[in-house]
Motif scaffolding. Structure first.
Motif, mmCIF file in Angstrom:
data_model
loop_
_atom_site.group_PDB
_atom_site.id
_atom_site.type_symbol
_atom_site.label_atom_id
_atom_site.label_comp_id
_atom_site.label_asym_id
_atom_site.label_seq_id
_atom_site.Cartn_x
_atom_site.Cartn_y
_atom_site.Cartn_z
ATOM 1 N N LYS A 1 74.822 -52.787 30.774
ATOM 2 C CA LYS A 1 75.113 -53.251 29.411
ATOM 3 C C LYS A 1 75.059 -52.086 28.429
ATOM 4 N N GLN A 2 74.054 -51.229 28.604
ATOM 5 C CA GLN A 2 73.899 -50.080 27.719
ATOM 6 C C GLN A 2 75.126 -49.174 27.798
ATOM 7 N N VAL A 3 75.653 -48.959 29.012
ATOM 8 C CA VAL A 3 76.843 -48.128 29.193
ATOM 9 C C VAL A 3 78.048 -48.747 28.471
ATOM 10 N N LEU A 4 78.266 -50.038 28.699
ATOM 11 C CA LEU A 4 79.416 -50.717 28.092
ATOM 12 C C LEU A 4 79.329 -50.705 26.569
ATOM 13 N N LEU A 5 78.137 -50.997 26.040
ATOM 14 C CA LEU A 5 77.956 -51.020 24.588
ATOM 15 C C LEU A 5 78.169 -49.639 23.983
ATOM 16 N N ASN A 6 77.693 -48.610 24.664
ATOM 17 C CA ASN A 6 77.849 -47.257 24.147
ATOM 18 C C ASN A 6 79.325 -46.889 24.036
ATOM 19 N N ILE A 7 80.093 -47.182 25.078
ATOM 20 C CA ILE A 7 81.520 -46.831 25.072
ATOM 21 C C ILE A 7 82.293 -47.668 24.053
ATOM 22 N N LEU A 8 81.953 -48.965 23.960
ATOM 23 C CA LEU A 8 82.621 -49.828 22.980
ATOM 24 C C LEU A 8 82.284 -49.406 21.550
ATOM 25 N N ASN A 9 81.015 -49.077 21.310
ATOM 26 C CA ASN A 9 80.613 -48.606 19.978
ATOM 27 C C ASN A 9 81.325 -47.310 19.613
ATOM 28 N N ASN A 10 81.408 -46.390 20.577
ATOM 29 C CA ASN A 10 82.119 -45.127 20.334
ATOM 30 C C ASN A 10 83.581 -45.380 19.972
ATOM 31 N N ALA A 11 84.197 -46.340 20.686
ATOM 32 C CA ALA A 11 85.601 -46.661 20.422
ATOM 33 C C ALA A 11 85.775 -47.204 19.003
ATOM 34 N N VAL A 12 84.868 -48.091 18.587
ATOM 35 C CA VAL A 12 84.937 -48.661 17.233
ATOM 36 C C VAL A 12 84.790 -47.565 16.190
ATOM 37 N N GLU A 13 83.800 -46.702 16.369
ATOM 38 C CA GLU A 13 83.565 -45.629 15.400
ATOM 39 C C GLU A 13 84.757 -44.686 15.314
ATOM 40 N N GLU A 14 85.399 -44.418 16.457
ATOM 41 C CA GLU A 14 86.564 -43.542 16.464
ATOM 42 C C GLU A 14 87.746 -44.196 15.759
ATOM 43 N N LEU A 15 87.956 -45.497 15.993
ATOM 44 C CA LEU A 15 89.095 -46.196 15.398
ATOM 45 C C LEU A 15 88.967 -46.347 13.887
ATOM 46 N N CYS A 16 87.735 -46.319 13.391
ATOM 47 C CA CYS A 16 87.530 -46.440 11.945
ATOM 48 C C CYS A 16 88.117 -45.255 11.179
ATOM 49 N N HIS A 17 88.455 -44.171 11.894
ATOM 50 C CA HIS A 17 88.997 -42.976 11.233
ATOM 51 C C HIS A 17 90.520 -42.959 11.205
ATOM 52 N N ILE A 18 91.170 -43.955 11.806
ATOM 53 C CA ILE A 18 92.638 -43.912 11.854
ATOM 54 C C ILE A 18 93.235 -45.004 10.979
ATOM 55 N N GLN A 19 94.466 -44.763 10.540
ATOM 56 C CA GLN A 19 95.230 -45.749 9.785
ATOM 57 C C GLN A 19 96.146 -46.514 10.744
ATOM 58 N N GLY A 20 96.608 -47.663 10.306
ATOM 59 C CA GLY A 20 97.523 -48.441 11.139
ATOM 60 C C GLY A 20 96.789 -49.323 12.120
ATOM 61 N N GLU A 21 97.503 -49.755 13.135
ATOM 62 C CA GLU A 21 96.930 -50.687 14.112
ATOM 63 C C GLU A 21 95.802 -50.019 14.897
ATOM 64 N N ARG A 22 94.736 -50.781 15.097
ATOM 65 C CA ARG A 22 93.596 -50.318 15.878
ATOM 66 C C ARG A 22 93.425 -51.241 17.078
ATOM 67 N N ARG A 23 93.401 -50.665 18.264
ATOM 68 C CA ARG A 23 93.359 -51.484 19.475
ATOM 69 C C ARG A 23 92.262 -51.038 20.432
ATOM 70 N N ILE A 24 91.615 -52.020 21.060
ATOM 71 C CA ILE A 24 90.707 -51.791 22.182
ATOM 72 C C ILE A 24 91.086 -52.771 23.283
ATOM 73 N N ASN A 25 91.356 -52.244 24.464
ATOM 74 C CA ASN A 25 91.687 -53.089 25.619
ATOM 75 C C ASN A 25 90.625 -52.889 26.697
ATOM 76 N N VAL A 26 90.138 -54.004 27.237
ATOM 77 C CA VAL A 26 89.117 -53.966 28.293
ATOM 78 C C VAL A 26 89.683 -54.655 29.531
ATOM 79 N N HIS A 27 89.672 -53.937 30.648
ATOM 80 C CA HIS A 27 90.169 -54.490 31.916
ATOM 81 C C HIS A 27 89.089 -54.345 32.980
ATOM 82 N N LEU A 28 88.897 -55.385 33.767
ATOM 83 C CA LEU A 28 87.991 -55.334 34.929
ATOM 84 C C LEU A 28 88.771 -55.774 36.149
#
Length: 379
Positions: A276-303
């Motif tokens: 859980k800690q690994v998944l949350l860390n990567i998802l949080n990093n993705a959110v923080e990175e996307l906050c710096h861009i304009q336009g559409e922001r996307r996160i896709n999760v596949h298992l």
């Protein structure tokens, strides 16, 4: 037989001609070469020129390169120790070639003898250059390899020492933090407080939990704990769902469109809280990175899974991670964030590897993808 005899006679005439002009060639070669009087092997260079002509004679006589091989090893070693420029070295060899071939061209040998002789001389200098540059490169590679090994060992020693310091500090911080948290809890229970005070207690509690998280990261980094008694089979499909649902408020707040595709019934063995800690860390990093861009922001999760392993792929369309940083992204203290500690992804890597897995990152100008591979456990 006559052809062989003629060739031997032609070669003998060429060798005799070069022998007669030996000193002239050496003097002109030494005088026109790119040399520095400060070169530690300055006196050896003229000596090497004389031996080069002897090696040429041996090659003309019987195609023998043993003397050339010994000479190029000596010269390459000297050029390495002198920290010489390989370009100057090649220039000097070709200068010698030019002096010898021009001298033969202007000789009284027949046109046929000149042509064959110059071809054979060029063959020799080609071999000389190839062998010398090859040996020079080999020695350079050994030096670079030795330096890299030293740097890696020094880096490893520093990280080990840093890990020991981090563990010591983390333990020193964790004990008083636990006590403070306990007393705050008792104070909250003791009597009702004004609404403003309750808000202060909530802030203190949140900050304490944040500090505890950082301390835990240092402990993971400094001496990753074994998975002890918490190792058990767990439902990875369910945990991935839970973590995406947990992040939904942040996705919504940051205007991030997310998609999730999960193969059901995937089980793995390990510590679910660490995954859980690994998944949350990567998802949080993705959110923080996307906050710096304009336009559409996307996160896709596949298992997904195959017979041997399962793969969790988390993709975002944020800015590309620079190539120089990408290759070290899982090293401690490497971060793309201006205020980041650089511990999160290093901890993620250690956790995944403790679960006999692998974590990989790929980044281009369209998306960044983290791929977590774990052994699949059949139920």
């Amino acid at each position: 037989m006559s052809n062989l005899k003629n060739e031997a006679e032609e070669t003998a005439k060429l060798i005799a001609f070069l022998s007669d002009h030996h000193e002239t060639i050496v003097e002109e070669w030494f005088g026109s070469a790119l040399l520095s009087p400060a070169d530690p092997f300055y006196k050896e260079i003229e000596h090497n020129g004389r031996h080069t002509l002897l090696a040429l004679t041996a090659y003309l006589h019987s195609n023998e390169l043993e003397m050339t091989d010994r000479l190029t090893r000596k010269i390459a070693q000297e050029r390495i120790e002198a920290e010489a420029n390989i370009g100057d070295f090649v220039f000097n060899i070709n200068k010698g070639r030019k002096i010898v071939t021009e001298l033969v061209f202007c000789s009284l040998l027949s046109e046929h003898e000149k042509g064959k002789g110059i071809m054979k001389i060029n063959d020799f200098f080609d071999q000389l250059l190839y062998m010398a540059v090859k040996e020079f490169s080999r020695l350079k590679d050994e030096i670079i390899k030795s330096k890299n090994q030293f740097i890696q060992e020094m880096h490893h020693d520093r990280l080990t020492m840093l890990g020991q310091i981090a563990a010591s500090f983390a333990h020193e911080f964790r004990n008083p933090l636990t006590s403070i948290k306990g007393f705050i809890y008792l104070l909250q229970k003791e009597q009702p407080f004004p609404e403003k005070s309750s808000h202060y207690f909530e802030i203190i509690q949140n900050e304490m939990e944040s500090l505890e998280d950082k301390v835990t990261q240092f402990l993971y980094l400094s001496k990753m704990k074994n998975l002890e008694d918490r190792v058990r089979p767990f439902h990875l499909s369910q945990i991935v769902h839970e973590m995406v649902d947990f992040m939904y408020p942040r996705f919504s707040e940051s205007n991030i469109v997310h998609s999730i595709v999960i193969t059901p019934g995937i089980w793995v063995e390990g510590d679910p809280s660490q995954i859980k800690q690994v998944l949350l860390n990567i998802l949080n990093n993705a959110v923080e990175e996307l906050c710096h861009i304009q336009g559409e922001r996307r996160i896709n999760v596949h298992l997904t899974k195959d017979e041997a392993q399962c793969e969790v792929k988390i993709v975002n369309n944020g800015e590309q991670i620079p190539a120089y940083m990408l290759e070290n992204i899982f090293e401690p203290f490497v971060t793309t964030k201006s205020l980041g500690t650089g511990l999160g992804l290093s901890v993620c890597k250690q956790i995944v590897e403790k679960h006999s897995g692998q974590i990989i990152v790929d980044s281009n100008n369209k998306e960044t993808a983290f791929l977590i591979k774990l052994p699949y456990m059949a139920k």
